[in-house]
Design an enzyme around this catalytic site. Structure first.
Site, short mmCIF file in Angstrom:
data_model
loop_
_atom_site.label_atom_id
_atom_site.label_comp_id
_atom_site.label_asym_id
_atom_site.label_seq_id
_atom_site.Cartn_x
_atom_site.Cartn_y
_atom_site.Cartn_z
N ASP A 1 55.82 164.13 82.91
CA ASP A 1 55.57 164.16 81.48
C ASP A 1 56.25 165.40 80.91
OD1 ASP A 1 53.95 162.01 82.09
OD2 ASP A 1 52.13 163.22 82.14
N ASP B 1 44.30 153.77 78.37
CA ASP B 1 43.92 155.17 78.50
C ASP B 1 42.41 155.26 78.31
OD1 ASP B 1 46.58 155.58 78.75
OD2 ASP B 1 46.82 156.80 76.94
#
Length: 245
Positions: A131, A10
């Protein structure tokens, strides 16, 4: 069916970070170079690298793309990228520069017609990222929650030709509390497609458990914090799922 480990990188501000449950105010920095981290994972045997442009997800535009492209061009592993992908130009920017798979997330909720067009046009090079908070899809770097159920959106995109879904249960992300296996299995069952689990993996046993459902369409796991915190290495994760076959 095979089961793939996707070590995660990330990116925020050009660094490797992890957020706790997607909270931008709860950030831990694990490295100064996303490319060096990707190389480390590839050197340990990873066939795939999962990269997320957190700045891009929040700002709605590509920010850390140079690291993704460098990894795609210089490493032997395949790369998939999510975050900040809002246009066909964004998709082509990555695909034309060697990225194997582009993940569309927020735009799939805000403009499903566009997402369907991209799925039909680019096929397996597109993955749909779902998500979810309490079963409902979250968007824009998890800062907003929609009124759309993940399984409903998944069925719609599966009917349009999507082959790969990435499912993240935000409640488990970064918590090292174990993945939400039932939610992952539900999405695989409802769509009849490949689902990659993301969030919550804390130990090798979690990977072995997910691997048990590969015949149902649970085909991989994205692993981040457990690796960064030294719970296990990429090499150990790869060995675990190979032995559990």
């Amino acid at each position: 069916m095979s089961f793939t480990i996707y070590p995660a990188i990330d990116m925020r501000g050009g660094k490797c970070v992890r957020l706790l449950q997607g909270d931008y105010d709860k950030e831990t920095v694990y490295g100064d170079s996303p490319f060096d981290m990707a190389k480390k994972f590839a050197d340990e045997g990873a066939d795939w690298i999962h990269m997320v442009d957190l700045d891009g997800a929040k700002d709605g535009k590509r920010v850390n793309d140079q690291y993704v492209i460098q990894a795609s061009r210089e490493l032997g592993a395949s790369v998939q990228i999510g975050g900040g992908i809002r246009t066909e130009e964004d998709i082509l920017h990555y695909l034309d520069n060697g990225v194997t798979r582009v993940i569309i997330g927020s735009i799939a909720v805000s403009n499903p017609e566009f997402a369907i067009e991209m799925i039909r046009k680019y096929g397996k090079a597109i993955a749909v990222g779902l998500d979810a908070k309490n079963g409902f899809v979250a968007t824009h770097g998890w800062l907003e929650t929609s009124e759309v159920r993940a399984v409903d959106l998944g069925r719609r995109f599966a009917d349009a030709g999507a082959e790969t879904f990435i499912f993240t249960d935000i409640a488990t992300d970064g918590m090292l509390s174990g993945p939400n296996i039932e939610a992952v299995r539900l999405l695989a069952g409802e769509t009849g497609k490949s689902v990659i689990a993301s969030g919550g993996v804390s130990q090798l046993a979690d990977l072995a458990k997910l691997r048990e459902y590969s015949s149902e369409g649970v085909t991989g796991a994205i692993v981040g914090k457990a690796i960064y915190e030294g719970r296990f290495t990429v090499a150990e994760a790869l060995k675990e799922v190979k032995e559990s076959c």
